[in-house]
Write a protein that holds these residues in place. Structure first.
Motif, PDB file in Angstrom:
ATOM      1  N   ARG A 138      -0.157-151.149  52.881  1.00 20.77           N
ATOM      2  CA  ARG A 138       1.228-150.765  52.316  1.00 20.77           C
ATOM      3  C   ARG A 138       2.409-150.327  53.206  1.00 20.77           C
ATOM      4  O   ARG A 138       3.194-150.680  53.554  1.00 20.77           O
ATOM      5  N   GLU A 169       9.528-150.132  43.806  1.00 27.57           N
ATOM      6  CA  GLU A 169       9.932-149.857  42.539  1.00 27.57           C
ATOM      7  C   GLU A 169      10.472-148.476  42.429  1.00 27.57           C
ATOM      8  O   GLU A 169      10.158-147.624  43.285  1.00 27.57           O
ATOM      9  N   GLY A 222      -0.484-149.280  39.988  1.00 31.04           N
ATOM     10  CA  GLY A 222       0.284-150.426  40.114  1.00 31.04           C
ATOM     11  C   GLY A 222       1.511-150.287  40.665  1.00 31.04           C
ATOM     12  O   GLY A 222       2.513-151.287  40.382  1.00 31.04           O
ATOM     13  N   VAL A 223       2.078-149.094  41.148  1.00 33.83           N
ATOM     14  CA  VAL A 223       3.328-149.073  41.636  1.00 33.83           C
ATOM     15  C   VAL A 223       3.501-149.726  42.937  1.00 33.83           C
ATOM     16  O   VAL A 223       2.860-149.702  43.856  1.00 33.83           O
ATOM     17  N   GLU A 224       4.500-150.741  42.710  1.00 33.89           N
ATOM     18  CA  GLU A 224       4.866-151.699  44.135  1.00 33.89           C
ATOM     19  C   GLU A 224       5.838-150.955  44.956  1.00 33.89           C
ATOM     20  O   GLU A 224       6.750-150.075  44.777  1.00 33.89           O
ATOM     21  N   ALA A 225       6.064-151.611  46.143  1.00 32.69           N
ATOM     22  CA  ALA A 225       6.959-151.252  47.173  1.00 32.69           C
ATOM     23  C   ALA A 225       8.426-151.629  46.437  1.00 32.69           C
ATOM     24  O   ALA A 225       8.357-152.654  45.981  1.00 32.69           O
ATOM     25  N   ALA A 229       7.830-146.598  47.347  1.00 33.04           N
ATOM     26  CA  ALA A 229       8.598-146.644  45.909  1.00 33.04           C
ATOM     27  C   ALA A 229       9.938-145.836  46.145  1.00 33.04           C
ATOM     28  O   ALA A 229       9.858-145.061  47.270  1.00 33.04           O
ATOM     29  N   LEU A 233      -1.146-146.338  43.911  1.00 31.02           N
ATOM     30  CA  LEU A 233      -1.563-147.832  43.967  1.00 31.02           C
ATOM     31  C   LEU A 233      -2.341-148.340  42.928  1.00 31.02           C
ATOM     32  O   LEU A 233      -2.146-149.432  42.418  1.00 31.02           O
TER      33      LEU A 233
END
Length: 553
Positions: A182, A59, A54-57, A83, A51
């Motif tokens: 998340r 990704e 900056g790893v997004e759902a 991810a 997180l």
């Protein structure tokens, strides 16, 4: 079967709540032992580190590594942040790495320093030449526009790469509530994994799989095995493959069992892990069991703690299964048949099946999965008995091939049936026998020949350790039969002796026209024999280029 709506992260959370002090992950060669409480703590910290990066759902992040301890950490940490984990074959080289990173739209690559003769760091630097540029990642790689970062799982500093250890420090700066939020936003139907097909018959395609696909397939196979929190599974199969990360590590988490991974397959390390950790289960492909059974240390290894496991990934010769059941002390071992597109299990033998069924079939449909045999030409379902293409339908069917809608439509029809490309027969009780693949079937002078049948026969020769049968081009008949054999140590086996062994035992057109002896088979990293490579060897050795050219003309 009652289906689970849990995400992969929720599976781990439940195991940690129910079995906090039981072993979750054990590495014998490294003296590493994490309880489920400790494993979950580390996974959550890595997830919070993701997180922070900056790893997004949704990704896509890739991992290129053997079964190192960071692998299971990342498997569950990426799931917790939503991810999609893209698994990269450990035997890939530069060109294949570039293809997978580009085709998958991966933003991140986690990688070890290298494996065998492949320098992973050098390969990535070649693919992304400006990785060490001070302006990276603001300066994008034109050929990989979505790629943003590399995380080193190796020791020491790597220019342009984030050390994996930094994720733990970054994670401490992210509140646990952020990770909880998340996780709460995720659905079991979300894609969570992208497995690339192994490439035994062509170039890999990215298979998108969901939490729902994977969790339920792992649970179903674990139930068939009779798994509980008391089980300890030795995992020598690669985690980048479904056999490793679904049927092995995820299966263990579903039941609170211990994972005992081997970093990369070595029969001596497998035997040591089973012996020292008193493993109750062992998974492997046939070639792995052959190597362990024939290792000098086998006779001195205590394998009496074993009771079950899975043999999968390639057809299992009947004689090998008999040896594994008795000599390897695996009386309850099961065979699973499937493919990546099915998450991966489709059929499975049962622990209480009669021995004949457990050594000669791949079992019947897993709970919640439908199976049928169809005529390859018409697509019409055939009655029990005749051979045809095996098709399956159910919760385990992939979401699709990533960015390949036409290929997806060719594989999964409008009614949801997955066409496996495997030829099989089914008896009246639903038990299936795999007879070959549509693409591997040999057509010699109009006669259909199934390689598996010849392989099974040749395995009865006392001097044959391993054998693969493939079709090679022939100007007169279209194709001829090639048998590629690894003789047992000390055997003096000749080509004519092999053919003489066949005469009077199998039909004349099935007797190998060519017999090639080798020291080892060309393998994928997941343990499957690359039959197309054997065919290329034969074309070169026997001067069949002209006949091969006629095939493609």
């Amino acid at each position: 079967m009652e289906f689970s709506a849990q995400t992969v992260g929720q599976v781990l959370d439940e195991a940690a709540e129910r079995f906090p002090d039981r072993d979750a992950v054990v590495y014998v060669d490294r003296g590493l032992r994490w309880s489920y409480r400790e494993f979950r703590r580390r996974v959550d910290l890595v997830a919070r580190g993701l997180l922070a990066l900056g790893v997004e759902a949704g990704e896509h992040v890739a991992i290129w590594a053997t079964n190192v301890p960071e692998w299971p950490l990342l498997q569950f940490a990426t799931a917790k942040v939503g991810a999609v984990l893209v698994t990269v074959n450990i035997n890939y080289q530069r060109h294949e790495l570039k293809y997978v990173l580009g085709q998958s739209d991966a933003t991140t690559l986690f990688l070890i320093d290298g494996y065998r003769d492949v320098d992973y760091v050098a390969a990535l630097t070649d693919v992304v030449p400006r990785l060490a540029d001070p302006e990276w990642p603001e300066v994008r790689c034109p050929e990989l526009p979505r790629f943003r970062r590399a995380v080193s799982l190796g020791a020491g500093h790597r220019d342009g790469m984030i050390p994996f250890a930094d994720l733990f420090e970054l994670g401490q700066g992210v509140a646990p509530a952020a990770l909880a939020a998340r996780e709460a936003s995720l659905s079991a139907r979300d894609p969570i994994n992208m497995q690339y097909t192994s490439g035994t018959t062509g170039f890999p395609k990215g298979v998108l799989l969901s939490h729902y696909n994977l969790v339920n397939n792992a649970r179903a196979q674990g139930q068939v095995l009779g798994f509980t929190e008391a089980d300890r599974l030795c995992i020598p199969v690669p985690l980048f493959h479904c056999f490793g990360c679904v049927m092995s590590s995820l299966l263990c988490a579903c039941f609170g069992a211990a994972m005992v991974p081997v970093v990369s397959f070595d029969p001596e390390q497998v035997l040591a892990a089973v012996h020292r950790e008193r493993c109750t289960a062992l998974h492997g492909v046939p070639t792995m069991f052959i190597a362990a059974l024939n290792h000098p240390n086998f006779g001195g290894t205590d394998v009496s703690s074993l009771r079950t496991g899975i043999m999968a990934g390639a057809p299992c010769p009947v004689e090998l299964m008999r040896r594994v059941r008795v000599d390897f002390h695996l009386p309850e071992i099961c065979i699973t048949f499937g493919q990546t597109e099915a998450s991966p299990g489709i059929t499975m033998t049962r622990r209480d099946d009669p021995v004949e069924r457990r050594v000669a079939t791949v079992g019947r449909a897993l709970p919640g999965v439908e199976v049928k045999i169809v005529d390859p030409e018409t697509g019409v379902e055939v009655a029990p008995g005749p051979p045809g293409e095996l098709c399956s339908r159910g919760y385990n069917t992939m979401l699709g091939y990533y960015r390949m809608p036409d290929a997806t439509a060719e594989t999964v029809d409008a009614e949801g049936w997955l066409h496996t490309g495997d030829l099989a027969t089914m008896d009246g009780d639903g038990y299936c026998k795999i007879t070959g693949r549509l693409k591997n079937m040999i057509i010699r002078g109009g006669e259909n020949i199934f390689p598996r049948e010849i392989e099974e026969f040749l395995y009865t020769h006392p001097d044959v350790l391993a054998v693969e049968v493939v079709g090679v081009p022939n100007a007169r008949y279209g194709e001829q039969v090639l048998a590629v054999i690894i003789p047992k140590t000390g055997a003096t086996l000749g080509e004519e002796a092999v053919r003489e062994f066949c005469r009077g035992q199998i039909a004349r057109h099935k007797i190998p026209h060519y017999v090639m002896f080798v020291d080892q088979m060309p393998m994928t990293a997941s343990g499957k024999v690359q039959k197309f490579v054997l065919r290329e060897w034969a074309i070169d050795r026997y001067g069949l280029a002209a006949a091969a050219a006629v095939e493609t003309a």
